[in-house]
Structures are given as C-alpha cells and as structure tokens.
Scaffold this active site. Structure first.
Site, short mmCIF file in Angstrom:
data_model
loop_
_atom_site.label_atom_id
_atom_site.label_comp_id
_atom_site.label_asym_id
_atom_site.label_seq_id
_atom_site.Cartn_x
_atom_site.Cartn_y
_atom_site.Cartn_z
CG ASP A 137 -3.39 2.01 6.42
OD1 ASP A 137 -4.44 2.49 6.64
OD2 ASP A 137 -2.56 2.13 5.90
CE LYS B 204 -0.75 2.07 3.90
NZ LYS B 204 0.37 2.97 3.97
#
Length: 270
Positions: free
Chosen positions: A130, A9
């Site tokens: 996240d 990410k």
C-alpha cells in the site's frame, strides 16, 4: 520543523482475483484517502530517531523496526530526522496506517530535499504493497499486489466520510486465508463514484468470519442511510459515504450514542 498527516487509506472497492505464482493474490482495488489520520512531525537531528505517542502507540510492538523507521532508512537524506508519530489510527484496521505513515515520511523527506529519488515507487513498494499509493495519497487504481498504480477521475473528492472501527485488530494474513477463493470478476470501469458503487470488497465475508462484530458495524452504518457503506481493506474498519456534513454528523452521533466504545474518525475524501 516538518509536519505531515498520514492520511487514512480506504478501499472503496477491493476485488481479489487469481493466486499468483509467488503465492500472493492478484488484486484490483480503488484506493481513496481521508483528509485526516496519524500526525507526524520531524526536526533536524544528528541521527534518525522515532518517538511514538498517541492513543494507539501501544499497538506498535517494535517502534525501531516499524515501517516509519524503515522508510527513513530507505530514502537518502542529509543529516538525521527526529520524528514524532502521533498514532491516531487503530492498528491492523484496514486503513493502511503503517503504510500511510511511511508515505508521510516520503513526503517529509521530499520537503526537506526538494525531490524524491527517481526510483521512489520501487523503494516504497519494498516497504509494503500500500505504500506507493500512500505516498501521494490521492485516489487511484491499484493492481497486482496493489503497487501497480493507475490514475482515475475522482468525482468523489470532498465527499463526507465516516470511519468506524470496533477496536478489534484484524491481521491481514488470516483474512486472506479465510477467503473462499472464488474469483467474482473484474472491478468495473468508470470514475471513482462508478467503481465504488458498482464494486465490492471480496474480503468482507472472510473478515466477518474472523471478527463477527464487523457485521454489526456495517449494520449500524447502513442504518444511517449513507449512499455507500463498506468494509475497508481486510477490516475491521468500515466506512460510510454521505452527501452532506449534517448527514454525516447525525450518523456519527447516532452510532456513538449506541456504541460508545467504538472508534470513529470523520472527514472528507481527498
């Protein structure tokens, strides 16, 4: 056997806004994902087990209490899964490595079971801010603590990206504490490209104050003339975006020649 990549990410933009009543900060972020990362495999087993291997396996202090084990425990599944995690992403690096691993577990269980529970996003959010974005690992906007997701037109899909980390872990908590507290305004509207180019990472200065070598990484990346170089998350990983594979390969070689101890990963945005 089930296999999944825990896609790295990156935050193409990260705007820190006002402090919430719960002590967290209101965030506006543009999540994007690289087509490489940690690797997970799973086989049927009498019970859930986890084995961690790879370059950064030693960075996981408690493999049985880590987020992969928690992800296995938070989703219903028949029988057990023996999971092997090849930890290829550095820990505490701004790449959402643990969250990406948890997201990969969600996808493996989806493969095995045919679907996820209707409340999978809430289950994912309980594991970490996240994690919901990492389950699908597609570009999206995150608001709140990062768990309130919105779709966005991804006109940077396929863009070449180079990740560089100086091999210094940077925990998130101290970076937020070092942030100057100034709300510099909302994330701009538009497509992924527009938000990335016109946005910013409000935690860059705070992270550099804790880990000064981040400034060197950014300088090295910018010297290779990407169309964007920025720190991801709370650091220390930084990224460069390039218009061609050849340009990215030249950049990677130049940085590796000058800073051979730094970690690199290259790929494309999903």
């Amino acid at each position: 056997m089930l296999t999944e990549t825990a896609y790295a990410k990156i935050n193409l933009a990260l705007h820190v806004r006002e402090r919430r009543d719960d002590g967290y900060h209101e965030l506006e972020t543009l999540f994007a994902f690289v087509d490489d990362g940690d690797k997970l495999t799973a086989r049927s087993s009498e019970r859930d087990t986890l084995r961690t291997v790879g370059e950064f396996a030693s960075g996981i202090d408690d493999p049985f209490g880590n987020i992969v084990a928690k992800a296995l425990g938070t989703l219903p599944h028949e029988g057990g899964l023996a999971v092997e995690l090849d930890k290829r992403l550095p820990v505490a690096a701004g790449l959402g490595g643990g969250s990406a691993d948890a997201g990969a577990v969600f996808r493996m269980i989806e493969q095995a079971q045919g679907q996820l529970p209707d409340d999978w996003q809430a289950r994912a959010a309980r594991l970490g801010a996240d994690v919901p974005a990492c389950v699908r690992s597609r570009a999206c906007i995150g608001r709140g603590t990062g768990t309130e997701l919105e779709p966005i037109e991804n006109d940077l899909a396929g863009t070449r990206v180079l990740l560089v980390n100086p091999r210094e872990p940077v925990p998130t908590g101290p970076v937020f504490k070092a942030w100057d507290g100034v709300d510099r305004g909302a994330m701009p509207p538009g497509s992924v490209r527009a938000v990335a180019l016109n946005g910013r990472n409000d935690l860059e200065d705070a992270a550099i104050s804790i880990c000064p070598v981040i400034a060197d990484v950014l300088t090295a990346l910018r010297a290779t003339a990407p169309f964007l170089a920025r720190m991801s998350g709370s650091g220390a990983t930084c990224f460069g975006l390039y218009d061609s594979s050849a340009h990215m390969a030249e950049a990677a070689a130049a940085i590796a020649a000058r800073y051979p101890a730094w970690w690199q990963m290259s790929g494309k945005l999903r």
